[in-house]
Design a protein around this motif. Structure first.
Motif, PDB file in Angstrom:
ATOM      1  N   PHE A  98       1.774   1.116  -2.526  1.00  0.00           N
ATOM      2  CA  PHE A  98       1.594  -0.300  -1.563  1.00  0.00           C
ATOM      3  C   PHE A  98       0.130  -0.660  -1.505  1.00  0.00           C
ATOM      4  CE2 PHE A  98       5.469   1.360   0.359  1.00  0.00           C
ATOM      5  CZ  PHE A  98       6.070   0.237   0.353  1.00  0.00           C
ATOM      6  N   LEU A 159       6.804   6.370   3.140  1.00  0.00           N
ATOM      7  CA  LEU A 159       7.015   4.759   2.896  1.00  0.00           C
ATOM      8  C   LEU A 159       7.042   4.044   3.883  1.00  0.00           C
ATOM      9  CD1 LEU A 159      10.336   5.849   0.125  1.00  0.00           C
ATOM     10  CD2 LEU A 159       7.908   5.214  -0.393  1.00  0.00           C
ATOM     11  N   GLN A 160       7.839   4.236   5.105  1.00  0.00           N
ATOM     12  CA  GLN A 160       7.476   3.141   5.984  1.00  0.00           C
ATOM     13  C   GLN A 160       6.222   2.948   6.503  1.00  0.00           C
ATOM     14  OE1 GLN A 160      10.158   5.268   8.595  1.00  0.00           O
ATOM     15  NE2 GLN A 160      11.964   4.163   8.227  1.00  0.00           N
ATOM     16  N   ASN A 162       3.142   3.570   5.024  1.00  0.00           N
ATOM     17  CA  ASN A 162       2.462   2.726   4.111  1.00  0.00           C
ATOM     18  C   ASN A 162       3.025   1.153   4.085  1.00  0.00           C
ATOM     19  OD1 ASN A 162       0.117   4.246   2.377  1.00  0.00           O
ATOM     20  ND2 ASN A 162       1.849   5.535   2.723  1.00  0.00           N
ATOM     21  N   SER A 163       4.036   0.888   4.102  1.00  0.00           N
ATOM     22  CA  SER A 163       4.426  -0.527   4.070  1.00  0.00           C
ATOM     23  C   SER A 163       4.020  -1.348   5.458  1.00  0.00           C
ATOM     24  CB  SER A 163       6.361  -0.489   4.297  1.00  0.00           C
ATOM     25  OG  SER A 163       6.799  -1.574   4.256  1.00  0.00           O
ATOM     26  N   LYS A 166       0.522  -1.909   5.080  1.00  0.00           N
ATOM     27  CA  LYS A 166       0.396  -3.023   4.323  1.00  0.00           C
ATOM     28  C   LYS A 166       0.680  -4.296   4.985  1.00  0.00           C
ATOM     29  CE  LYS A 166       1.407  -4.872  -0.210  1.00  0.00           C
ATOM     30  NZ  LYS A 166       1.437  -6.262   0.114  1.00  0.00           N
ATOM     31  N   LYS A 167       1.503  -4.330   5.688  1.00  0.00           N
ATOM     32  CA  LYS A 167       1.873  -5.414   6.546  1.00  0.00           C
ATOM     33  C   LYS A 167       0.729  -5.930   7.493  1.00  0.00           C
ATOM     34  CE  LYS A 167       6.940  -4.768   6.864  1.00  0.00           C
ATOM     35  NZ  LYS A 167       8.215  -4.840   7.451  1.00  0.00           N
TER      36      LYS A 167
END
Length: 488
Positions: A98, A159-160, A162-163, A166-167
C-alpha cells in the motif's frame, strides 16, 4: 498489481523457492478469498493454521506462498517463501503493497485496558478543531475527518489497516490516532507501521482468556513500546505501577503523566461533579465536559500528546474544554422521570469500579443506585465474580444479565458472576438473562432521584447470541423503558 520482490522488502526470509520477480495481484491470508495471481500468507492463528489451506489457495490461483513451514508437496509453478513469522511478514508486506502510508503522516497509537477509546476520540476531535485533517481508528468507529467508516475489530488486520491508512493519506490526513489492542500487538497486525508516538493509559484484569496470564498481557502491551523507533515519543501514566515498565528498553523519547506522582505532565482535580471536571493543568484551571476521575487521566493524556505534537498549550486546553463525546462512556440518557440513567462500556472490573466510584462520589445517600451488568461469553471467566462483587459493593440493587453471551449459556455466565456475590448481599441481587427485561426491571425499581447504571455495552448496538448479531442499544432500551414506566 505489484511485484512480489518489492512486496517482500524487509521481510525476514529463511528460504525462497521459485521466482520472486513476478506480478502479484493481491495479498491474502484467508484462503477462501484467494484469486488468480495472489500471494497467500499462511498464518498460524489461535483457532486456524493457514498452513492447512496452502493447497486450497494454490487450487484457487495463488502464484506465491509465504509460510513458516514449507509443505512437502511442492507445486513447480508456485513460489514458496519461508519466514520465521508469517503474521509479522503479512504486516510488512501490507505496508509495502500500500506504499507505506504510515510514513506519510503522523501515526499515534494508544494502548491500555481502559481509556483507549476516549483518549483517541478526544485527540481526533481536538486535532480536527485545531484545523488538521485527522484520521481515527477505534473500537467505536473509524473516521476520516467527520466521515465514518464502520469498525469490525479494535485494530483491523494488517491489510485492512494499511488500506485504511492509505485512504486517510489520499484524503489529505496528516495525523491519525489509533487504538492498539493487546491482541493486535501480539498478532503483529501493526508490523510494518511507523509510529510517531505511543501512549499507555493503564493496565488491569482483562483478556486472560487469550493471554492466559497477566504477565503475558503486560508483555503484549510493552511490545508496542519496545518496537518504537528512536524518533518517536513514548508517553505513559506513572500512576499505574506498570507505566515505567513500558519504558524499559524503549528507544523512543520518554515522557510521563500523573495525577498523583511526580511526572512531566501533571494535573490536579479541583472539582468532580455530574456536570463535569475542573482540572488544573499546566498552572491553568480549566473546566471540561467529561465526567469522573478516570476521565481526568484521559484528558491529561490527550493534552500531553498534543503538547508533544508541538501544539500551543492554551489553544489545546481551550479546545479540549469544548469537546463533548457521546461514545458510550458515562453517557447519560435524558428522561422526564427525574432519574439519572447512565450507560457505560465498562466491561472490566477496573472500569466498572471506576464508574461506580464516580457515581458514589456524586450521590447524597438518599437515592438508590441500581446496576445492570453482565459479562461476555467465550471470554475471560476469572473476571466474572469480580464484576459481581464490585457491583454489589457500590449498588443498592444489582441485576445480573446477558452481555454478548456468544456461544455460552447466559445462565452459566451469571452463575460464574454469582460466585462473587457476598453472602450478606445476596438479597440485593436479581438474575435476569434477558437484557431488555433486566433494564426494564431496573427502570421499574427506580424512583425520582435514583441512579441507574447499565454497564458493559456502551456504544455497541448489537447483542451477540449463538453466532448471530441482533440490534440492541442500551440507550434506546433505557429511554424506552423509562418513558413506558414513568410516563403512564
Amino acid at each position: 498489481m505489484a511485484n512480489l520482490k518489492d512486496i517482500l522488502y524487509k521481510v525476514k526470509l529463511i528460504s525462497v523457492s521459485g521466482a520472486t520477480d513476478i506480478a502479484i495481484d493481491a495479498i491474502q491470508f484467508d484462503s477462501r478469498i484467494v484469486g488468480a495471481g495472489d500471494v497467500f500468507v499462511a498464518i498460524k492463528g489461535t483457532q486456524v493454521d493457514g498452513h492447512e489451506y496452502i493447497s486450497k489457495a494454490i487450487e484457487q490461483g495463488a502464484v506465491a506462498i509465504v509460510c513458516e513451514d514449507i509443505p512437502s508437496d511442492i507445486h513447480p509453478q508456485v513460489t514458496y517463501v519461508q519466514t520465521d513469522n508469517s503474521a509479522k511478514a503479512l504486516g510488512v508486506m501490507a505496508a509495502n503493497y500500500f506504499g507505506h502510508p504510515s510514513e506519510k503522516l503522523k501515526l499515534i497509537a494508544v494502548t491500555g485496558t481502559n481509556g483507549k477509546t476516549t483518549t483517541v476520540s478526544l485527540l481526533h476531535q481536538l486535532f480536527m478543531n485545531l484545523g488538521y485533517h485527522t484520521g481515527m481508528i477505534s473500537t467505536v468507529q473509524n473516521q476520516i475527518n467527520n466521515a465514518v467508516i464502520p469498525a469490525t475489530h479494535t485494530t483491523p488486520d494488517a491489510l485492512q489497516l494499511n488500506s485504511l491508512l492509505k485512504k486517510m493519506v489520499d484524503s489529505g490526513c496528516n495525523i491519525v490516532f489509533m487504538e492498539a489492542s493487546s491482541h493486535a500487538i501480539e498478532q503483529e497486525r501493526m508490523a510494518g507501521l511507523k509510529l510517531a508516538g505511543a501512549v499507555f493509559t493503564n493496565i488491569s484484569h482483562e483478556h486472560l482468556d487469550y493471554h492466559k496470564t497477566f504477565d503475558n498481557y503486560i508483555k503484549a502491551k510493552k511490545k508496542l513500546f519496545d518496537d518504537l523507533p528512536s524518533d518517536a515519543f513514548a508517553l505513559v501514566n506513572v500512576d499505574d505501577k506498570r507505566g515505567m515498565v513500558m519504558l524499559q528498553n524503549c528507544k523512543a523519547s520518554k515522557y510521563t503523566y500523573s495525577l498523583k506522582m511526580m511526572a512531566i505532565y501533571k494535573a490536579k482535580v479541583l472539582s468532580n461533579s455530574i456536570q463535569g471536571l475542573e482540572l488544573n493543568i499546566d498552572q491553568k484551571d480549566v473546566w471540561f465536559r467529561q465526567i469522573g476521575y478516570f476521565n481526568a487521566y484521559n484528558l491529561l493524556a490527550a493534552y500531553a500528546t498534543a503538547h508533544l505534537l508541538e501544539e500551543e498549550s492554551e489553544e489545546v486546553l481551550m479546545n479540549l474544554s469544548q469537546i463533548e463525546l457521546k461514545n458510550g462512556r458515562f453517557e447519560q440518557v435524558p428522561n422526564n422521570a427525574g432519574i439519572t440513567a447512565v450507560v457505560d462500556y465498562a466491561h472490566t472490573p477496573d472500569a466498572l469500579e471506576n464508574v461506580l466510584q464516580t457515581i458514589d462520589n456524586f450521590r447524597t445517600g438518599n437515592e438508590q443506585v441500581l446496576t445492570v451488568v453482565g459479562c461476555g461469553g467465550n471470554r475471560d471467566t476469572t473476571k466474572r465474580p469480580l464484576m459481581a462483587e464490585i457491583a454489589c459493593r457500590f449498588s443498592d440493587r444489582v441485576i445480573l444479565t446477558s452481555d454478548n453471551p456468544r456461544f455460552e449459556e447466559p445462565e452459566a455466565i451469571i452463575a460464574d458472576m454469582q460466585k462473587g456475590v457476598p453472602v450478606s448481599q445476596v438479597r440485593k441481587v436479581t438474575n435476569l438473562p434477558d437484557r431488555k427485561e433486566a433494564i426494564k426491571l431496573a427502570c421499574s425499581f427506580a424512583q425520582k432521584g435514583d441512579i441507574i447504571l447499565v454497564a458493559g455495552k456502551g456504544h455497541e448496538t448489537y447483542q451477540e447470541i449463538k453466532g448471530e448479531r441482533s440490534h440492541f442499544d442500551d440507550k434506546e432500551v433505557v429511554r424506552e423503558m423509562l418513558s413506558l414506566i414513568h410516563n403512564k
